[in-house]
Every structure is written in C-alpha cells, then in structure tokens.
Design an enzyme around this catalytic site. Sequence first.
Site, PDB file in Angstrom:
ATOM      1  N   GLU A 141     -32.977  80.758  10.823  1.00 36.26           N
ATOM      2  CA  GLU A 141     -32.848  80.011  12.105  1.00 36.26           C
ATOM      3  C   GLU A 141     -33.859  78.866  12.138  1.00 36.26           C
ATOM      4  O   GLU A 141     -34.402  78.525  13.182  1.00 36.26           O
ATOM      5  CB  GLU A 141     -33.044  80.910  13.334  1.00 36.26           C
ATOM      6  N   PHE A 192     -21.863  83.346   9.163  1.00 34.90           N
ATOM      7  CA  PHE A 192     -22.006  81.897   9.341  1.00 34.90           C
ATOM      8  C   PHE A 192     -22.595  81.326   8.048  1.00 34.90           C
ATOM      9  O   PHE A 192     -23.734  81.654   7.685  1.00 34.90           O
ATOM     10  CB  PHE A 192     -22.924  81.632  10.540  1.00 34.90           C
ATOM     11  N   GLU A 243     -41.908  75.211   9.777  1.00 33.85           N
ATOM     12  CA  GLU A 243     -42.277  73.791   9.638  1.00 33.85           C
ATOM     13  C   GLU A 243     -41.210  72.865  10.202  1.00 33.85           C
ATOM     14  O   GLU A 243     -41.523  71.781  10.695  1.00 33.85           O
ATOM     15  CB  GLU A 243     -42.532  73.432   8.159  1.00 33.85           C
ATOM     16  N   THR A 245     -26.180  77.406   4.681  1.00 37.43           N
ATOM     17  CA  THR A 245     -27.191  77.109   3.655  1.00 37.43           C
ATOM     18  C   THR A 245     -26.570  76.952   2.266  1.00 37.43           C
ATOM     19  O   THR A 245     -25.662  77.700   1.895  1.00 37.43           O
ATOM     20  CB  THR A 245     -28.240  78.242   3.627  1.00 37.43           C
ATOM     21  N   GLU A 246     -27.108  75.992   1.503  1.00 37.30           N
ATOM     22  CA  GLU A 246     -26.609  75.759   0.148  1.00 37.30           C
ATOM     23  C   GLU A 246     -27.764  75.788  -0.846  1.00 37.30           C
ATOM     24  O   GLU A 246     -28.936  75.690  -0.439  1.00 37.30           O
ATOM     25  CB  GLU A 246     -25.900  74.403   0.099  1.00 37.30           C
ATOM     26  N   ARG A 284     -58.061 107.457  15.545  1.00 37.46           N
ATOM     27  CA  ARG A 284     -58.769 107.514  14.264  1.00 37.46           C
ATOM     28  C   ARG A 284     -60.278 107.450  14.462  1.00 37.46           C
ATOM     29  O   ARG A 284     -60.776 106.560  15.147  1.00 37.46           O
ATOM     30  CB  ARG A 284     -58.321 106.314  13.417  1.00 37.46           C
ATOM     31  N   GLY A 320     -28.976  73.585  -2.606  1.00 35.45           N
ATOM     32  CA  GLY A 320     -29.804  72.372  -2.529  1.00 35.45           C
ATOM     33  C   GLY A 320     -30.801  72.390  -1.372  1.00 35.45           C
ATOM     34  O   GLY A 320     -31.560  71.428  -1.206  1.00 35.45           O
TER      35      GLY A 320
END
Length: 380
Positions: free
Chosen positions: A363, A123, A367, A126-127, A268, A129
């Site tokens: 995905e 898919f 933020e 995203t670019e 431990r 920019g």
Amino acid sequence: MYDPIDLPEETLALKGLARQLVTRFQMPLEERMLQGETLTWEHDLPGTAAAKEAGLWGLTLPEEWGGANLSAFDRVAIEEEASRSLVPLKFGGTVFGGLLHGSDTQKEEYLYPVLAGTKRYAFAQTEPGGGADPGRTIRTTARRKDGRWVITGSKVFVSNVTQADFLIVVAVTDAKRRQRGGITNFIVDKSNPGLHLGREIQTIGGMLLHEMFFDECEVPADAVVGTEGQGFHDAQFALTNARLGVGAASLGITGRALEMMIDQARQRELFGSPLSSKQATQGYVTDSWMELHQARLALYNAAHRVDQGKDIRVEASMVKLLGTELAGRVLDRAVQVHGAAGVALDNPLAHWYGMQRMARLYEGPTEVHKYQVLARKLLA
Ligand SMILES: Cc1cc2nc3c(=O)[nH]c(=O)nc-3n(C[C@H](O)[C@H](O)[C@H](O)COP(=O)(O)OP(=O)(O)OC[C@H]3O[C@@H](n4cnc5c(N)ncnc54)[C@H](O)[C@@H]3O)c2cc1C
C-alpha cells in the site's frame, strides 16, 4: 490499558461487538497458528459469517449493497479491534471502487458475488520493474483486437491469488498518457487461458505472493473496470481507502503488543526487582503508549474527515506511514522486553514482527508517502 481517547458510546458498542467475535472465533485460530498449524483463508469463514450475522459486513458499504452503512469513524474503530488477533477478523463485502459503476453483466458476474462473499479477487498492479512508482513502471499493456482487449505483460508480489476467482489487472492502454489517462483496469478470470501463474513467493510474514504472466491474454470489451484510461486514478482511490485500513490494523496490533509488553514487564523479575521497575523498560512502555495515542488521533481524525466528505489522500498516507512504522518500533521493543520468548514462534509477537515489516512496503512504501505525498503537499 488506559485509553486516553473518549470514543462515542455507539462506537464503543461496535468495538465491543467486534471484540466478542474476535475472542470467540479468531483467538482460537491464533492459538492453533501458534501451535504450528498452517491456516488457510477458509479458516476465516466462520468468523466472517458470524460478523455478517451480527451486521458487520461490508462495513462502510450502503445497505442496498448489503453493507452495514457505518461511518468511516466506526469502521476504523472496528478494524483496530479486529486486528488484535494474529488471525484478524474479516468483514467481507469490500469491493474495488470501479466495480460499483460497471455494466449490468459485470455487476451480476463480479460485483454482487464479491459483495455477497461468494467470489474473491486479487489486485495486480506491481511489476518486476518496480511497484513504488506504478505510473511510470507498469509495462503490461492492453490493446484492442476485434472488439476485445489483449493483455500482455507480467505482475509480481500479488497477494490473495490462491483464493481469488478473478484478478483486477492494471495495464497501459495509452503509452503516451500513462497515469494521465492512459492506464486502465481489467477483470481477468483466473481460468483465462492467457493467464499463467508463475512463482509462489513465500514471505517473512507468512503471506503467500504470486508472480503471473499475461500471454496474449484476451478479455471481452466489458472487462474494463470503471472508465477506460482512468485506471490509475481508480487504483489510487482504492489504495487511499485501503491505507486507512492498514493504519487501523497496525494500531490494533500495536495496542496488543504494548499490553503484552506491560504484562511481561510486570511479571518478570530480574536483578532483584520486576522489569517494570527499570527505567529503560518504563521508557519503552511510555514511549510506545504516547506514540500510539498520537497515531490513533491521526487515524480517527482522518476517518472523521472521510465522514465529512473530505479528500483524505494526504491523511491516509500519514496514517499508513505512522501506523506501520510505529507497529515496527513497538513490536521491536516488545520483543526486547520478552527476551528470547519474544522471537519464539509460539508468541504472536514473532509472527507480527515479520508481518508488520511487510506492511511498511505494501500500500505504498514509507518513503513514497513521506516524499511523494507529504513533502509534495508541503513544499510543492
Ligand atoms: C506482503 C505484500 C503484499 C503485496 N500485495 C500486493 C498486491 O496484492 N498487489 C500488488 O500489485 N502488489 C502487491 N505488493 C507489492 C507492493 O505494492 C510493492 O512491493 C511496493 O509497491 C513496492 O514496490 P517494489 O517492491 O517493486 O519496490 P521498488 O518500487 O523497487 O521500491 C524499492 C524501495 O524504494 C524506496 N523508495 C521508493 N520511493 C522512494 C523515494 N521517493 N525516496 C526514497 N526511497 C524511495 C522504498 O523504500 C521502496 O521500498 C505486495 C507486497 C508485499 C510485501
């Protein structure tokens, strides 16, 4: 480890089945990975075939599409379990929603093979920019020419390209309308001469990403996935579904990291007593356990709402954010409890540390979920 959530018997049985498959097929692969072997997607095939044989294929897809027709509730329970291995079990048969409503030719050439697991896709949204705000930053365009479409532009950080037979490419078809009816998704075969693969991008999580260029890349009129102009909406719908999966996987990883932390703390001995007797360690463990419980409640609640036919865009954002951020915190604590052994590459924690750092970006970065989806829902 004590699980405060009482899942229904049927869901527990499915989880148990997934655990058997993970133990038999994925844990040996995890071991090989920890020994330094580089695994490819083909290594997943036996586990995927066994899952198919066991009726766990295309988990929530209807039976007529070859799917298991499970509820979203069962789906997330299985996905949580499947991710407890560093090499998660894959169930195949998941398709980009728009493909389900394509032409007959599109179904024959792309949909059915994807459902059957004989073709794979990547898919590409995203670019360079910026990917966090695709509605505004996509520059790749598609224009009509002699009854065909011509795609021009570039994409970056795209996963699953190596094994893909074709790409679903998000392009602007109406610059004035953009995300409001001006973005369309296209099928582009990987063999298309107008598609040029660029850099191979190695990542801290071991996932290989690709850059690609579309140079007057011609595709037929029926390469449009779904409805022309509705590509942004379709992509967001697909991502909502994927976000639930990312949340479930993150919580599966968190659960195993917590179990590893507990085991290590018990074994431990330091300063004359087990690490588990130190309050700082107890704080790491109990905080992780309570936060995991809270995030799992959010996950199962979101899945339950899907099963009731409700819109879960907000809940999916919440689950994705909570799950991936929590996995980051718990892995960090688990590494601390393990000391240097936690950052050694023969320990799954070290691998997950890089992988889960990436999950807070893809995905939709944290933020975007927090400020663009959740804050907007409450304050708009
Ligand atoms: C492992 C991996 C696999 C991926 N696979 C794919 C794939 O298959 N296909 C695909 O198309 N893309 C893929 N991506 C790309 C991914 O979707 C993008 O990285 C993501 O959308 C963020 O875009 P960006 O990296 O360009 O960052 P930018 O868009 O430049 O954003 C940078 C940062 O800005 C911050 N930010 C954003 N919005 C706000 C806000 N409102 N307030 C404050 N801060 C904000 C975030 O912290 C964000 O990380 C993948 C990425 C990774 C790491």
